[in-house]
Write a protein that holds these residues in place. Sequence first.
Motif, PDB file in Angstrom:
ATOM      1  N   ARG A  73       0.799  -1.229   0.000  1.00 28.37           N
ATOM      2  CA  ARG A  73       0.000   0.000   0.000  1.00 28.37           C
ATOM      3  C   ARG A  73       0.831   1.278   0.000  1.00 28.37           C
ATOM      4  O   ARG A  73       0.358   2.332   0.383  1.00 28.37           O
ATOM      5  N   TRP A  75       1.727   3.412  -2.619  1.00 26.71           N
ATOM      6  CA  TRP A  75       1.283   3.472  -4.007  1.00 26.71           C
ATOM      7  C   TRP A  75       2.218   4.272  -4.896  1.00 26.71           C
ATOM      8  O   TRP A  75       2.292   4.031  -6.103  1.00 26.71           O
ATOM      9  N   SER A  76       2.906   5.255  -4.317  1.00 28.30           N
ATOM     10  CA  SER A  76       3.748   6.140  -5.117  1.00 28.30           C
ATOM     11  C   SER A  76       4.793   6.765  -4.205  1.00 28.30           C
ATOM     12  O   SER A  76       4.851   6.462  -3.003  1.00 28.30           O
ATOM     13  N   THR A  79       3.524   8.450  -0.859  1.00 29.44           N
ATOM     14  CA  THR A  79       2.706   7.667   0.069  1.00 29.44           C
ATOM     15  C   THR A  79       3.529   7.285   1.292  1.00 29.44           C
ATOM     16  O   THR A  79       4.638   6.758   1.159  1.00 29.44           O
ATOM     17  N   SER A 396       0.266   2.010 -10.728  1.00 28.80           N
ATOM     18  CA  SER A 396      -0.834   2.697 -11.373  1.00 28.80           C
ATOM     19  C   SER A 396      -1.980   1.696 -11.588  1.00 28.80           C
ATOM     20  O   SER A 396      -2.332   0.954 -10.669  1.00 28.80           O
ATOM     21  N   HIS A 427      -0.877   6.475  -8.401  1.00 26.83           N
ATOM     22  CA  HIS A 427      -1.864   5.844  -7.535  1.00 26.83           C
ATOM     23  C   HIS A 427      -3.236   5.952  -8.183  1.00 26.83           C
ATOM     24  O   HIS A 427      -3.830   7.031  -8.231  1.00 26.83           O
TER      25      HIS A 427
END
Length: 473
Positions: A73, A75-76, A79, A396, A427
């Motif tokens: 989790r 995501w990018s 995050t 993505s 994300h």
Amino acid sequence: MTSQTDRPNILFLFTDQQRPDWFEMNPEIPVRTPHLKALSERGVWLTRALTPSPVCAPARSCVASGREYDRCRVWSNDTDFPPGQATYQQRLRDEAGYHVMGAGKFHTGNNQRGKPPDFDFGADGRRQLDQWGFSDGIFNAGKNQATILMQRNEGVPQDTYMSFLHHRGLAETHIDDYRRRNEEDVWIATFPTALPDDAYFDNWITSNGLEVLDRAPANRPWYLEVNFQNPHHPWDITESMHQLYRDPDVDFPPPLHSNLEVSAADHQEVRRNFAAMVEHLDQCLGRFVERLEERGELDNTLIVFSSDHGEMLGDYSQWQKLSPLQASVGVPLMIAGPGVATRGACAAPATILDLHATFLEVAGLEAGDEVDSRSMCQFLAGEKERHREVVLSGLSAWRLVFDGRYKLVRGYDPSKRRGGNDWEPMHVPAGEAARLQQERDPILYDIEGDERENIAAQHPEIAERLAQHFGQI
């Protein structure tokens, strides 16, 4: 538990944005990497290893947590690392009794901030060491982030590297250099930096890694993680590095299937800089091997060389990473030392996600059922020919399954990934990602062929076999 003295040390050298194919073991690429060649011949070179996600923070967070992209989790790059997920560094220190050290860019979750609290490790590189599971370390911000943070904070250095350059009177020189590269076109700016060799990022990180290694206690096994900055763009190299593949000029294979508005000469210049960065990283590895020999620890140290993700380098009209193409998701992975049978090049599928469980087993711990990482120890010992049937990656809206040759991708639109800065949001919320994976045609790539060609219609049986593994993500 195993005793404190009969377990090997672990040296993990982790580069940033390094392709899986630029080594002298590949006869098509005239780059010099003698230390990596020796490492691969002493152990195993997994030529078709993947990252769990082709961007810095997600990739590094997946490895640290032992969880695949959707379960980690992160995501990018913006995050935060979710609370409650134990890292293997914490477990090595707190459960296995290892002296855990680090140097360089530790980009696990969003710790490269542009607002308070700014860089999580502080201007001395030591803030929050304990929180992340380190006994000792000198961490710095990312290659671009270091200059950005200093500029955003009224010229006050926010990380260790810019503090070092500021003390040497070189901080503004470095900032001006990066400003010029971005103004001129960062993807083809190949002029040398004005920094001297000893102040160059990866030389400085190597010196810091050797410094913390020399502080390690003699009565405990140790783990050292060195996070280099190269061969990440911008292509800034010192004057001495700039000459490595020039005078005379060395020519490299041109980009694959590229229609970027870049001349053939400029592509060669970029590739010469990239090669110089790769050769320099090889020299950094050599410095660590030499120090281990001096300390009498080479035979008792597991050495792992890898990268967080790849670099397209103009192939398929793309720069940097972010796509499911092989130069983006593929990473170098070479492992040698105690418990590793000599094998040389191996084309079995592999993922750097499995370093998490491997490091823990080497230290006498079990990874546990709550993580997705699987220990490679039996495979490395030569007891199995293949560690996994398939490996996974995602970012993505797209997710992929890879068996070592064929790669099935869902949710990817090649038209959305062009050049260096054009991509879909990193994300994509779960519902939107699921919708796009259903709406967009699945793509089956043969990595031994042309990654512009979707061969799913010609090989439905391969696509169906790989599709069964999507439930693992």
